[in-house]
Design a protein around this motif. Structure first.
Motif, mmCIF file in Angstrom:
data_model
loop_
_atom_site.group_PDB
_atom_site.id
_atom_site.type_symbol
_atom_site.label_atom_id
_atom_site.label_comp_id
_atom_site.label_asym_id
_atom_site.label_seq_id
_atom_site.Cartn_x
_atom_site.Cartn_y
_atom_site.Cartn_z
ATOM 1 N N VAL A 27 0.831 -1.204 0.000
ATOM 2 C CA VAL A 27 0.000 0.000 0.000
ATOM 3 C C VAL A 27 0.867 1.257 0.000
ATOM 4 C CG1 VAL A 27 -1.688 1.332 1.341
ATOM 5 C CG2 VAL A 27 -1.952 -1.143 1.112
ATOM 6 N N LYS A 28 1.987 1.211 0.708
ATOM 7 C CA LYS A 28 2.887 2.374 0.792
ATOM 8 C C LYS A 28 3.749 2.561 -0.453
ATOM 9 C CE LYS A 28 3.529 2.395 5.841
ATOM 10 N NZ LYS A 28 4.514 2.157 6.933
ATOM 11 N N THR A 38 -10.796 -6.606 -0.798
ATOM 12 C CA THR A 38 -12.060 -7.160 -0.313
ATOM 13 C C THR A 38 -11.814 -7.745 1.067
ATOM 14 O OG1 THR A 38 -12.817 -7.694 -2.543
ATOM 15 C CG2 THR A 38 -13.898 -8.825 -0.716
ATOM 16 N N GLY A 39 -12.535 -7.255 2.067
ATOM 17 C CA GLY A 39 -12.321 -7.750 3.417
ATOM 18 C C GLY A 39 -13.136 -6.971 4.432
ATOM 19 N N SER A 40 -12.656 -6.935 5.650
ATOM 20 C CA SER A 40 -13.407 -6.330 6.734
ATOM 21 C C SER A 40 -13.351 -4.812 6.696
ATOM 22 C CB SER A 40 -12.873 -6.823 8.087
ATOM 23 O OG SER A 40 -11.593 -6.259 8.346
ATOM 24 N N LEU A 41 -14.330 -4.198 7.357
ATOM 25 C CA LEU A 41 -14.366 -2.738 7.472
ATOM 26 C C LEU A 41 -13.133 -2.224 8.208
ATOM 27 C CD1 LEU A 41 -15.689 0.057 7.391
ATOM 28 C CD2 LEU A 41 -17.088 -0.627 9.367
ATOM 29 N N GLN A 42 -12.702 -2.918 9.243
ATOM 30 C CA GLN A 42 -11.570 -2.472 10.046
ATOM 31 C C GLN A 42 -10.281 -2.424 9.221
ATOM 32 O OE1 GLN A 42 -13.770 -4.828 10.966
ATOM 33 N NE2 GLN A 42 -14.893 -3.624 12.495
ATOM 34 N N ILE A 43 -10.011 -3.466 8.446
ATOM 35 C CA ILE A 43 -8.796 -3.495 7.629
ATOM 36 C C ILE A 43 -8.915 -2.510 6.472
ATOM 37 C CG2 ILE A 43 -7.277 -4.923 6.240
ATOM 38 C CD1 ILE A 43 -7.215 -5.506 9.230
ATOM 39 N N GLY A 44 -10.122 -2.370 5.920
ATOM 40 C CA GLY A 44 -10.326 -1.397 4.852
ATOM 41 C C GLY A 44 -10.022 0.020 5.314
ATOM 42 N N ARG A 45 -10.459 0.346 6.519
ATOM 43 C CA ARG A 45 -10.156 1.671 7.084
ATOM 44 C C ARG A 45 -8.648 1.867 7.233
ATOM 45 N NH1 ARG A 45 -14.633 1.680 11.937
ATOM 46 N NH2 ARG A 45 -16.353 2.704 10.827
ATOM 47 N N LYS A 46 -7.959 0.807 7.681
ATOM 48 C CA LYS A 46 -6.515 0.912 7.876
ATOM 49 C C LYS A 46 -5.807 1.125 6.546
ATOM 50 C CE LYS A 46 -2.611 -1.355 10.151
ATOM 51 N NZ LYS A 46 -2.167 -2.514 10.986
ATOM 52 N N LEU A 64 -16.021 -3.787 1.452
ATOM 53 C CA LEU A 64 -15.881 -4.072 2.877
ATOM 54 C C LEU A 64 -17.096 -4.845 3.404
ATOM 55 C CD1 LEU A 64 -14.311 -0.633 3.798
ATOM 56 C CD2 LEU A 64 -13.189 -2.721 3.019
ATOM 57 N N GLY A 65 -17.417 -4.653 4.661
ATOM 58 C CA GLY A 65 -18.428 -5.484 5.285
ATOM 59 C C GLY A 65 -19.846 -5.218 4.821
ATOM 60 N N TYR A 268 -22.522 1.080 -0.571
ATOM 61 C CA TYR A 268 -22.790 2.424 -0.063
ATOM 62 C C TYR A 268 -22.228 2.516 1.367
ATOM 63 C CZ TYR A 268 -26.227 3.524 -3.769
ATOM 64 O OH TYR A 268 -26.850 3.792 -4.960
ATOM 65 N N LYS A 269 -22.206 3.735 1.860
ATOM 66 C CA LYS A 269 -21.805 4.012 3.239
ATOM 67 C C LYS A 269 -20.476 3.322 3.553
ATOM 68 C CE LYS A 269 -26.097 3.033 4.797
ATOM 69 N NZ LYS A 269 -27.269 2.982 5.717
ATOM 70 N N GLN A 270 -20.390 2.605 4.660
ATOM 71 C CA GLN A 270 -19.101 2.033 5.055
ATOM 72 C C GLN A 270 -18.859 0.631 4.488
ATOM 73 O OE1 GLN A 270 -17.392 3.041 8.913
ATOM 74 N NE2 GLN A 270 -19.304 4.072 9.462
#
Length: 292
Positions: A27-28, A38-46, A64-65, A268-270
């Motif tokens: 990513v960097k 494709t994965g969880s909301l938490q990892i997507g935010r990170k 995400l989720g 949509y949304k998160q």
């Protein structure tokens, strides 16, 4: 090899295995111009946070989720609705981000729907996924199985919903060494319950009732997610009216979890950023425009 055989230039498609540290470095990296996750909301935010602090601002799509609503109206075909709920929840052993785990059933259909749902679920065979007769296989890992079991316990002892069927680890029929669960069906659920609001990513269905269209649309949209939704009704005008009001990127009418590569896919949304698949959307997400 199969990519090169199809005409893809050598080295264009590469697979790099690793843990979260490897992903963070990708990513960097300024050599990466596009990130699709494709994965969880938490990892997507990170990922989004790391990318926003990088020096090159890569393009990004995040799927995400989800905590998607499946709505069964008073004029719906009951058998078709039961089949749809099973597909929307037990597909891939519940490990699908778009699954319709919040099942809203019109109050006039509740008893018949639940009776038929439990009976049809009982008929499903749980077993070895390599057996062609198997309907439901295992959870992906022991850790994930335990997480799903924790949510089932929350549903019973914290949320105080009614467990109508399932929710147990399967240790019979030579399955004790695997991570097999029986599908959990909860009724008497309310919107504020944790099993209704939080993504479980496993075989846990929450059944809620409603009185009218306006109420169910409002409650279906009362979530931080917006990946998918389903509507079962025999009134096509009503179906399209409701689809227009639902805050979700992918909506099915009288079916569920059908994915077509020709159609854009996203939330949509998160539930994510951007859309994939389709024609225009896919080209836009994976290319950059230029004015000359």
């Amino acid at each position: 090899d199969i990519y090169e055989e199809a005409g893809v230039p050598p080295g264009l498609f590469q697979v790099l295995l690793g843990d979260g540290h490897v992903g963070e470095q990708l990513v960097k990296s300024p050599t990466v111009g596009k990130i699709s996750f494709t994965g969880s909301l938490q990892i997507g935010r990170k990922i989004n946070q790391i990318a926003s602090l990088s020096s090159h601002f890569p393009k990004m799509t995040l799927e995400l989720g989800g905590k998607s609503p499946l709505i069964i109206m008073d004029d719906a075909d009951i058998d078709q609705s039961v089949a749809g709920a099973i597909l929307a929840n037990w597909y891939s052993n519940g490990q699908v981000c778009s699954n319709g785990t919040r099942v809203f059933v019109h109050e006039s259909l509740k008893d018949e729907f639940l009776d038929k749902l439990v009976q049809k679920t009982k008929e499903l065979k749980i077993g070895d996924p390599f057996d062609e007769d198997t309907d439901i296989g295992p959870m992906v890992s022991k850790t994930h199985m335990e997480r799903v079991l924790d949510y089932i316990d929350i549903g019973k002892n914290v949320d105080r919903a009614t467990l109508l069927f399932g929710g147990d680890r399967i240790k019979s029929d030579n399955l004790e060494a695997g991570f097999y669960l029986s599908p959990a069906i909860f009724s008497d659920c309310t919107d504020e319950m944790r099993i209704v609001q939080e993504e479980v990513f496993g075989m846990l269905m929450s059944v809620l009732t409603f009185k009218d269209e306006e109420e169910v649309i409002r409650r279906a949209n009362a979530t931080q997610y917006g990946l998918a939704a389903g509507i079962f009704t025999n009134d096509i005008k009503r179906a399209h009216r409701m689809a227009n009001s639902l805050q979700a990127g992918n909506i099915w009418i009288n079916n569920y979890n059908l994915g077509h590569v020709e159609l854009p896919w996203g939330g949509y949304k998160q539930s994510g950023i951007g859309m994939e698949n389709g024609s225009y959307q896919s080209a836009h997400e994976w290319t950059k425009s230029k004015s000359v």
